[in-house]
Design a protein around this motif. Structure first.
Motif, PDB file in Angstrom:
ATOM      1  N   ARG A  27      49.078  37.407  51.522  1.00 15.06           N
ATOM      2  CA  ARG A  27      48.532  38.642  52.062  1.00 15.06           C
ATOM      3  C   ARG A  27      48.806  39.839  51.171  1.00 15.06           C
ATOM      4  O   ARG A  27      48.649  40.974  51.604  1.00 15.06           O
ATOM      5  N   THR A  28      49.199  39.573  49.928  1.00  9.74           N
ATOM      6  CA  THR A  28      49.558  40.676  49.045  1.00  9.74           C
ATOM      7  C   THR A  28      48.591  40.843  47.886  1.00  9.74           C
ATOM      8  O   THR A  28      48.882  41.532  46.925  1.00  9.74           O
ATOM      9  N   PHE A  29      47.434  40.220  47.974  1.00  9.97           N
ATOM     10  CA  PHE A  29      46.471  40.209  46.870  1.00  9.97           C
ATOM     11  C   PHE A  29      46.139  41.613  46.395  1.00  9.97           C
ATOM     12  O   PHE A  29      46.081  41.876  45.194  1.00  9.97           O
ATOM     13  N   SER A  30      45.928  42.532  47.312  1.00  9.92           N
ATOM     14  CA  SER A  30      45.498  43.881  46.937  1.00  9.92           C
ATOM     15  C   SER A  30      46.593  44.673  46.235  1.00  9.92           C
ATOM     16  O   SER A  30      46.324  45.759  45.719  1.00  9.92           O
ATOM     17  N   ARG A  31      47.805  44.155  46.188  1.00  7.13           N
ATOM     18  CA  ARG A  31      48.891  44.836  45.483  1.00  7.13           C
ATOM     19  C   ARG A  31      48.831  44.607  43.987  1.00  7.13           C
ATOM     20  O   ARG A  31      49.525  45.290  43.231  1.00  7.13           O
ATOM     21  N   TYR A  32      48.019  43.621  43.564  1.00  9.12           N
ATOM     22  CA  TYR A  32      48.029  43.226  42.168  1.00  9.12           C
ATOM     23  C   TYR A  32      46.712  43.538  41.473  1.00  9.12           C
ATOM     24  O   TYR A  32      45.633  43.327  42.015  1.00  9.12           O
ATOM     25  N   ALA A  33      46.830  44.006  40.244  1.00 11.15           N
ATOM     26  CA  ALA A  33      45.674  43.973  39.371  1.00 11.15           C
ATOM     27  C   ALA A  33      45.431  42.505  39.019  1.00 11.15           C
ATOM     28  O   ALA A  33      46.321  41.669  39.133  1.00 11.15           O
ATOM     29  N   MET A  34      44.218  42.197  38.623  1.00 10.21           N
ATOM     30  CA  MET A  34      43.862  40.816  38.305  1.00 10.21           C
ATOM     31  C   MET A  34      43.142  40.749  36.970  1.00 10.21           C
ATOM     32  O   MET A  34      42.589  41.752  36.495  1.00 10.21           O
ATOM     33  N   GLY A  35      43.124  39.570  36.411  1.00  9.06           N
ATOM     34  CA  GLY A  35      42.446  39.428  35.133  1.00  9.06           C
ATOM     35  C   GLY A  35      41.984  38.009  34.875  1.00  9.06           C
ATOM     36  O   GLY A  35      42.342  37.079  35.611  1.00  9.06           O
ATOM     37  N   GLU A  89      30.320  30.143  21.811  1.00  8.73           N
ATOM     38  CA  GLU A  89      31.716  30.540  21.581  1.00  8.73           C
ATOM     39  C   GLU A  89      32.443  30.963  22.853  1.00  8.73           C
ATOM     40  O   GLU A  89      33.646  31.229  22.830  1.00  8.73           O
ATOM     41  N   ASP A  90      31.728  31.032  23.967  1.00 10.06           N
ATOM     42  CA  ASP A  90      32.375  31.292  25.257  1.00 10.06           C
ATOM     43  C   ASP A  90      32.970  30.016  25.859  1.00 10.06           C
ATOM     44  O   ASP A  90      33.657  30.080  26.885  1.00 10.06           O
ATOM     45  N   THR A  91      32.691  28.882  25.247  1.00  8.36           N
ATOM     46  CA  THR A  91      33.237  27.622  25.738  1.00  8.36           C
ATOM     47  C   THR A  91      34.763  27.655  25.697  1.00  8.36           C
ATOM     48  O   THR A  91      35.356  27.916  24.644  1.00  8.36           O
ATOM     49  N   ALA A  92      35.381  27.397  26.839  1.00  8.11           N
ATOM     50  CA  ALA A  92      36.844  27.478  26.944  1.00  8.11           C
ATOM     51  C   ALA A  92      37.248  27.105  28.358  1.00  8.11           C
ATOM     52  O   ALA A  92      36.406  26.970  29.252  1.00  8.11           O
ATOM     53  N   VAL A  93      38.550  26.950  28.554  1.00  8.41           N
ATOM     54  CA  VAL A  93      39.106  26.897  29.893  1.00  8.41           C
ATOM     55  C   VAL A  93      39.428  28.326  30.297  1.00  8.41           C
ATOM     56  O   VAL A  93      40.094  29.049  29.554  1.00  8.41           O
ATOM     57  N   TYR A  94      38.931  28.721  31.451  1.00  8.01           N
ATOM     58  CA  TYR A  94      39.117  30.087  31.930  1.00  8.01           C
ATOM     59  C   TYR A  94      40.191  30.107  33.025  1.00  8.01           C
ATOM     60  O   TYR A  94      40.163  29.280  33.949  1.00  8.01           O
ATOM     61  N   TYR A  95      41.097  31.056  32.897  1.00  7.99           N
ATOM     62  CA  TYR A  95      42.211  31.199  33.821  1.00  7.99           C
ATOM     63  C   TYR A  95      42.193  32.589  34.446  1.00  7.99           C
ATOM     64  O   TYR A  95      41.904  33.573  33.769  1.00  7.99           O
ATOM     65  N   CYS A  96      42.534  32.660  35.707  1.00  9.11           N
ATOM     66  CA  CYS A  96      42.792  33.970  36.286  1.00  9.11           C
ATOM     67  C   CYS A  96      44.298  34.172  36.368  1.00  9.11           C
ATOM     68  O   CYS A  96      45.074  33.210  36.352  1.00  9.11           O
ATOM     69  N   ALA A  97      44.685  35.414  36.435  1.00  9.59           N
ATOM     70  CA  ALA A  97      46.104  35.747  36.489  1.00  9.59           C
ATOM     71  C   ALA A  97      46.287  37.059  37.212  1.00  9.59           C
ATOM     72  O   ALA A  97      45.375  37.883  37.266  1.00  9.59           O
ATOM     73  N   LEU A  98      47.457  37.245  37.775  1.00  9.75           N
ATOM     74  CA  LEU A  98      47.735  38.503  38.447  1.00  9.75           C
ATOM     75  C   LEU A  98      48.661  39.345  37.578  1.00  9.75           C
ATOM     76  O   LEU A  98      49.381  38.846  36.722  1.00  9.75           O
TER      77      LEU A  98
END
Length: 122
Positions: A27-35, A89-98
């Motif tokens: 329930r703390t998602f909005s506390r973090y910037a994301m990328g 060149e956009d081929t890659a594994v994409y990760y999200c992070a906080l």
């Protein structure tokens, strides 16, 4: 602890589009910037895009600026990456992070998801 799960990867043709999603637990998602970050085989993970806690501010790597759009829905605990005009060149594994710090500061990112593969055929 927030858990991140990416989805939406797959195969696309050059010039096509894909939309990635990253769902966060807790329930703390909005506390973090994301990328979003990406990694090609044999290369280091590279920054793609970031979004502030409220979603009002965004920041992009030069390689994707004008083609990718990051957004978030705090009510759904989800961050998105809309990818248009895809290139091989956009081929890659994409990760999200906080990010617990400054939203555009790469060093402040942590707590990665498991990643989703994006493959762009030319």
């Amino acid at each position: 602890q927030v858990q991140l799960v990416e989805s939406g990867g797959g195969l696309a043709q050059a010039g096509g589009s894909l939309r990635l999603s990253c769902a966060a637990s807790g329930r703390t998602f909005s506390r973090y910037a994301m990328g979003w970050f990406r990694q090609c085989p044999g290369k280091e993970r590279e920054f793609v895009a970031a979004i502030s806690r409220s979603g009002d501010s965004t920041y992009y790597a030069d390689s994707v600026k004008g083609r990718f759009t990051i957004s978030r829905d705090n009510a759904k605990n989800t961050v998105y990456l809309q990818m248009n005009s895809l290139k091989s060149e956009d081929t890659a594994v994409y990760y999200c992070a906080l990010n617990r710090g400054v939203y555009y500061r790469v060093a402040d990112f942590g707590s990665w998801g498991q990643g989703t593969q994006v493959t762009v055929s030319s």
